[in-house]
Design an enzyme around this catalytic site. Sequence first.
Site, PDB file in Angstrom:
ATOM      1  N   ARG A  43      -0.684  -1.223   1.215  1.00  0.00           N
ATOM      2  CA  ARG A  43      -1.175  -0.014   1.887  1.00  0.00           C
ATOM      3  C   ARG A  43      -0.562   1.217   1.226  1.00  0.00           C
ATOM      4  NH1 ARG A  43      -0.768  -1.423   8.381  1.00  0.00           N
ATOM      5  NH2 ARG A  43      -2.195  -3.212   8.362  1.00  0.00           N
TER       6      ARG A  43
ATOM      7  N   ASP B 108       0.259   4.917   0.177  1.00  0.00           N
ATOM      8  CA  ASP B 108       0.213   6.143   0.973  1.00  0.00           C
ATOM      9  C   ASP B 108      -0.848   7.108   0.452  1.00  0.00           C
ATOM     10  OD1 ASP B 108       2.396   5.195   2.424  1.00  0.00           O
ATOM     11  OD2 ASP B 108       3.849   6.219   1.134  1.00  0.00           O
TER      12      ASP B 108
ATOM     13  N   TYR C 264       6.269  -0.854  -8.841  1.00  0.00           N
ATOM     14  CA  TYR C 264       5.869   0.544  -8.721  1.00  0.00           C
ATOM     15  C   TYR C 264       6.533   1.348  -9.827  1.00  0.00           C
ATOM     16  CZ  TYR C 264       3.883   0.032  -4.005  1.00  0.00           C
ATOM     17  OH  TYR C 264       3.108  -0.328  -2.929  1.00  0.00           O
TER      18      TYR C 264
ATOM     19  N   ARG D 158       9.314   6.135  -2.583  1.00  0.00           N
ATOM     20  CA  ARG D 158       9.401   7.599  -2.680  1.00  0.00           C
ATOM     21  C   ARG D 158      10.736   8.111  -2.150  1.00  0.00           C
ATOM     22  NH1 ARG D 158       4.205   9.435   0.393  1.00  0.00           N
ATOM     23  NH2 ARG D 158       5.144  11.493   0.081  1.00  0.00           N
TER      24      ARG D 158
END
Length: 263
Positions: free
Chosen positions: A50, A52, A110, A197
Site C-alpha cells: 500500500r 502512500d 525501497y 520515509r
Amino acid sequence: MALYRLDLRYDGAPFQGWQSQPDQSGVQDHLERALKTFLRHDVRVTGASRTDSGVHAEHQVATFQSEVAFEPRRWLKSLNGLLPDSVGVDNLALVAPEFHPILSAKAKAYRYRLWVSELRHPFVAPFVWQMPGALDLGAMREEARAFVGAHDYTSFCAVDSSAKTKLRKVIEVDLHADGPLIEIWVVGEGFLKQMVRSMVGTLVGVGAGRHPRGSVARMLAAKDRTAAGQTAPALGLALVKIFYDEVATAESLRAGRGMKIGF
C-alpha cells in the site's frame, strides 16, 4: 475462477497512493476500472504494498480473479491502453491458487533519492527531495546500521497506522552517493506506514547535524513517533522490487536497474 498476477509500475505523483479511495483516486481504482472494462465484470485486485500518496513504484504486484478465457497479448495490450499514462503493466500471468501478493513475498526493497544541490534539475526534481546544504554521509551510514535487524518501529511509524504489531525486520540499509544524488536503499521483510520515509527523514537529520550519533538506537528504544525525526516527502521514494524468491542486495539492484523512474 482463475487467479492472475499483474506486475506493474507507476509514477505516484497523480495518485492518492495505491489503495482504493472514496474519490476513486488510488492506483487500485484505475486498475480495477480498466480490468472491468475489457473483462466485462467487476474486478477486485489485491496489491502487495500500500504505497502512500505520491510514492512511486518500479515494481508492484497485484492479483485478481476471472473466468474469462486468458489471452495474454490481448489482455496486456488492452489493459495498458485503458490505464493512465503514468501506469504501465509489464506482465500478466496465470498463477497457482495459493499465491498471495502479500503473504508469498519474502522481502521488499525501497529506494529514496536526495538531491544535495542549490541548483534545480528539472528532469530530476519530480523524483527527489532537494536540499541545499551538505550532509555528513559518514554519520548517516553509521546511524543507518542501527536500523538493521528486528526492532519495534513504533518511533518510525505513522501514528494512524492500524498495524497490529510494530515489529519489523530490516535486512539492509545502504547509502550510495553519485555527485549531488544520494540514494538510500532499504531492504526488509515488511514495512509500516511511512516507515521508510521516517527513517530517511531521521538520517537526513543526522547528516545535517540535528541528531547526534547514537540517536537512532535511542529513538527505536523510545517507541514514540515524536522521538524520531521528520517524515521525508513522498516524491523521493520508490518501491523498487518485491521478492518472491531470492532476496537481492541493494548493490545488485543498482547494478541491474536499467531504465527506471525519472532518471
